[in-house]
Design an enzyme around this catalytic site. Structure first.
Site, PDB file in Angstrom:
ATOM      1  N   TYR A   8      -3.235  -0.753  10.319  1.00  0.00           N
ATOM      2  CA  TYR A   8      -3.188  -1.090   8.895  1.00  0.00           C
ATOM      3  C   TYR A   8      -1.848  -0.689   8.287  1.00  0.00           C
ATOM      4  O   TYR A   8      -1.184  -1.483   7.607  1.00  0.00           O
ATOM      5  CB  TYR A   8      -4.334  -0.382   8.172  1.00  0.00           C
ATOM      6  CG  TYR A   8      -4.355  -0.586   6.681  1.00  0.00           C
ATOM      7  CD1 TYR A   8      -4.924  -1.721   6.118  1.00  0.00           C
ATOM      8  CD2 TYR A   8      -3.820   0.375   5.822  1.00  0.00           C
ATOM      9  CE1 TYR A   8      -4.951  -1.909   4.747  1.00  0.00           C
ATOM     10  CE2 TYR A   8      -3.842   0.200   4.445  1.00  0.00           C
ATOM     11  CZ  TYR A   8      -4.407  -0.942   3.914  1.00  0.00           C
ATOM     12  OH  TYR A   8      -4.431  -1.118   2.556  1.00  0.00           O
TER      13      TYR A   8
ATOM     14  N   SER B 246       0.840  -1.201   0.000  1.00  0.00           N
ATOM     15  CA  SER B 246       0.000   0.000   0.000  1.00  0.00           C
ATOM     16  C   SER B 246       0.868   1.242   0.000  1.00  0.00           C
ATOM     17  O   SER B 246       2.023   1.211   0.477  1.00  0.00           O
ATOM     18  CB  SER B 246      -0.906   0.010   1.239  1.00  0.00           C
ATOM     19  OG  SER B 246      -1.569   1.254   1.378  1.00  0.00           O
TER      20      SER B 246
END
Length: 700
Positions: A573, A560
């Site tokens: 996350y 990400s």
């Protein structure tokens, strides 16, 4: 499908599909059918005699009008007058093009002369196991007479071609009472004045041969000999576990010359054959029907260790047998090749028989590998029938070579479409039941890969696999990536389905968006268990399988932008994504010596079609940024340099770029797919911030 306009064509297609639908009648893509009739010449408006015949390739069971070659009979029959003799009969194949009616339809097969020269309105040429059993029996001519009297005539072995067509035409003319013939070492041909009569004659030959063999079976004498306890099949669970252990090794061996996809078969017919005393002798004789050995090679590799021998012992023996097989195949090629022979195509086996376990078959894709296995089951049935009524005696090795390395066969292979970039690759994608994972699986399959759809949601995984084409293209496995045993089981299923895995995409994940003080230890543990720990476990199992195959491979992490950019209210996350990002670097450094490349993709703002965003992450991030949830994708796009929204397909494009071949020398790379987020650009930082590193290479 547009219905055929000619009644003869309609009858031919109906007959072909009926015969091809039953594997007792002919094997997949085996045999051909024809019909003769009249049609108007579009130029002269006069009626002309035509023949419609199944063209090269295709399958009788699914034949359509597009799969028919259409030829003018007057021109086809006139070829007899210019036939230069059996030594030059291959030249006649090119002449078929001058017999085409109109565009001519499909390319005519080598058996076209058989259909055109035989004086019958309808002709079937088929490869039924029962018929080939008589054709491959040591005293096949005598047995044919016993089975059929004078209604079916014996034709000695001759390689398919123009001369065989002349032979059958002459035999039919000399035997007006005959309904067909047994072609030595090959199959059957039947004919009739109507399509119904031709079909009935074909089925009569096949069923009569079946009954003849059944009547001669002896319960006290099995055609394959006595059962050998040493080779008794293992119980189902242990058998499949051992098969999964062996599959990657075998796929690697079978891919020594060129990459292959595998298929595993453990039907009762295979296991019984391998458990009996005569299987080494019969396997060494090889297959006979040209349709068989063109797909199975002339003979298989046969393992001779006990099913539950120590794995290390079995692996060592397989390597020995594989080396010997390659030497023997090269010697076979050298014995029979002449200066005009095509180059040897590869010395690896297409079929590997493992007593007590089953059969492994290989090909350029899953369908080819599966069909090769099906053809060897046909060969086992042929051996059983021949050994029941006589002794199995396939055509001699020289004749097999003449077909395997036939110039016409080489030309046929040269006409095949160029393989897609990921042909022969086997990919396992986690979280592939939806969103980014589904898009990745779809792209990889479109580029030729076989794909294992791994997802916690079994229903979603099944739907994606079915949508990609089913078992020959994709299979579904249910897996929780936090569970080591489920991951091992998923890779085992992949090995049984396709032979192994050489491309893995770590995509499974969840997202928990909370400020630090609201993030619980459970939130942290769950986030890291699925993405950091899960990726580690999947990559470890992938590396174990890939190193066993010795084919190299790719591991791709879907990380990400948040792996390198500190966004608000996102600690669990983002930390897990940073863990994944560093796993890429660590594994690239460790696995490079095995030819395994490890790279990553850093997406951002993939809202539409994303399973994560649909599961609540979208609402959470929208609240953080103070926008409506359905406007979140637009919000993310406007903060990028390109002002473009990122979709799952864009992430899939990056995965293909990393694995499709053009970046073959790239490992340890992270590709951003974020439409340009400057704050997430990968950088080393200014020199004063870089750690001092002493290089071990002088002068650098």
């Amino acid at each position: 499908m547009t219905p055929p306009t000619n009644p003869a064509v309609e009858a031919l297609l109906n007959r072909s599909r009926t015969l091809g639908a039953d594997p007792r009648n002919t094997n997949y893509a085996g045999g051909n059918t024809s019909a003769k009739g009249t049609a108007l010449d579009p130029v002269t408006s006069h009626a002309v005699e035509l023949m419609w015949v199944k063209g090269s390739g295709g399958d009788l069971g699914t034949l359509t009008e597009d799969g028919l070659a259409v030829l003018r009979l007057d021109r086809l029959r006139a070829l007899v007058d210019v036939y230069p003799g059996v030594e030059r009969e291959d030249e006649m194949v090119a002449a078929f093009a001058y017999c085409a009616h109109g565009t001519g339809g499909a390319a005519p097969s080598i058996d076209t002369a058989m259909h055109g020269l035989v004086d019958a309105a309808h002709v079937d040429h088929l490869h039924p196991d029962s018929g080939i059993a008589l054709a491959c029996a040591a005293d096949g001519e005598k047995l044919t007479a016993e089975c059929f009297g004078d209604t079916v005539v014996w034709v000695p072995w001759r390689r398919p071609g123009f001369q065989l067509g002349l032979d059958i035409a002459a035999i039919k003319a000399a035997n007006p009472q005959a309904i067909g013939c047994i072609l030595g070492g090959h199959g059957i041909t039947a004919w009739g004045d109507t399509s119904e009569e031709c079909q009935a004659n074909s089925l009569h030959i096949i069923r009569t041969a079946e009954a003849f063999i059944a009547d001669r079976s002896d319960a006290a004498r099995h055609p394959f000999g006595a059962l050998l306890p040493r080779y008794a099949p293992l119980p189902d669970e242990r058998r499949r576990a051992r098969a999964a252990e062996l599959a990657p090794l075998l796929r690697g061996l079978a891919s020594t010359d060129r990459p292959q996809v595998g298929h595993f078969t453990d039907t009762d017919a295979v296991l019984d054959f391998l458990a009996r005393a005569e299987h080494p002798r019969l396997a060494a004789l090889g297959t006979s029907c040209p349709d068989h050995f063109l797909r199975t090679k002339v003979r298989p590799l046969v393992l001779d260790t006990a099913p539950e021998a120590p794995l290390e012992e079995v692996i060592a023996r397989l390597r020995e047998l594989h080396a010997a097989y390659r030497e023997e195949y090269a010697a076979y090629y050298t014995r029979h090749a002449d200066p005009d022979s095509p180059a040897m195509r590869g010395a690896d086996p297409a079929i590997v028989l493992v007593p007590g376990i089953g059969m492994f078959s290989y090909g350029k894709d899953k369908q080819t590998a599966r069909v090769a296995g099906e053809f060897y089951v046909n060969a086992i049935n042929v051996m059983r029938g021949a050994e029941t009524v006589s002794t199995y005696a396939p055509i001699e090795e020289r004749e097999k070579f003449r077909i395997e390395y036939w110039a016409l066969e080489e030309a046929k292979l040269a006409r095949l479409p160029k393989p897609k970039p990921l042909a022969t690759r086997v990919a396992l994608v986690t979280g592939a039941g939806s969103g980014i994972g589904k898009a990745i699986a779809t792209r990889l399959a479109a580029e030729g890969a076989c794909v294992v759809i791994a997802d916690l949601n079994a229903e979603n995984a099944d739907a994606v696999a079915a949508g990609l084409g089913g078992p020959d293209r994709a299979v579904a496995v249910t897996v929780d990536v936090t569970d080591e045993e489920q991951i091992k089981a998923a890779f085992a299923e992949a090995a049984l389905a396709f032979g192994g895995v050489d491309l893995v995409v770590n995509n499974a994940g969840i997202s928990i968006s909370k400020p630090l003080l609201e993030t619980t230890a459970r939130d942290w543990d769950l986030q890291h268990a699925i993405m950091a720990r899960g990726s580690f476990l999947v990559s470890r199992e992938a590396a174990r399988m890939m190193t066993g195959q010795r084919l190299g491979g790719d591991i791709v992490y879907i990380a990400s932008k948040n792996a390198v950019f500190a966004g608000p209210n996102n600690i669990a996350y983002s930390a897990a994504k940073a863990d994944q990002a560093h796993q890429v670097r660590l594994l690239a450094a460790e696995l490079g010596e095995h030819g395994i490349r490890v790279n990553g993709v850093n997406p951002d703002g993939v809202v539409r079609g994303s399973g994560i965003f649909a599961a609540g992450w979208g609402a959470q991030r929208a609240a953080v940024y103070g926008v409506e949830e359905d406007k979140l994708g637009e919000f993310y796009a406007q903060r990028t340099l390109l002002k473009r929204e990122v979709l799952p397909e864009h992430v899939a494009n990056a995965v293909f770029a990393l694995t499709g071949g053009d970046l073959s020398h790239t490992t340890g790379l992270h590709i951003p797919v974020d439409a340009g987020v400057a704050a997430a650009f990968l950088r080393l930082g200014p020199p004063e911030c870089r750690p001092a590193v002493r290089c071990r290479f002088p002068g650098v």
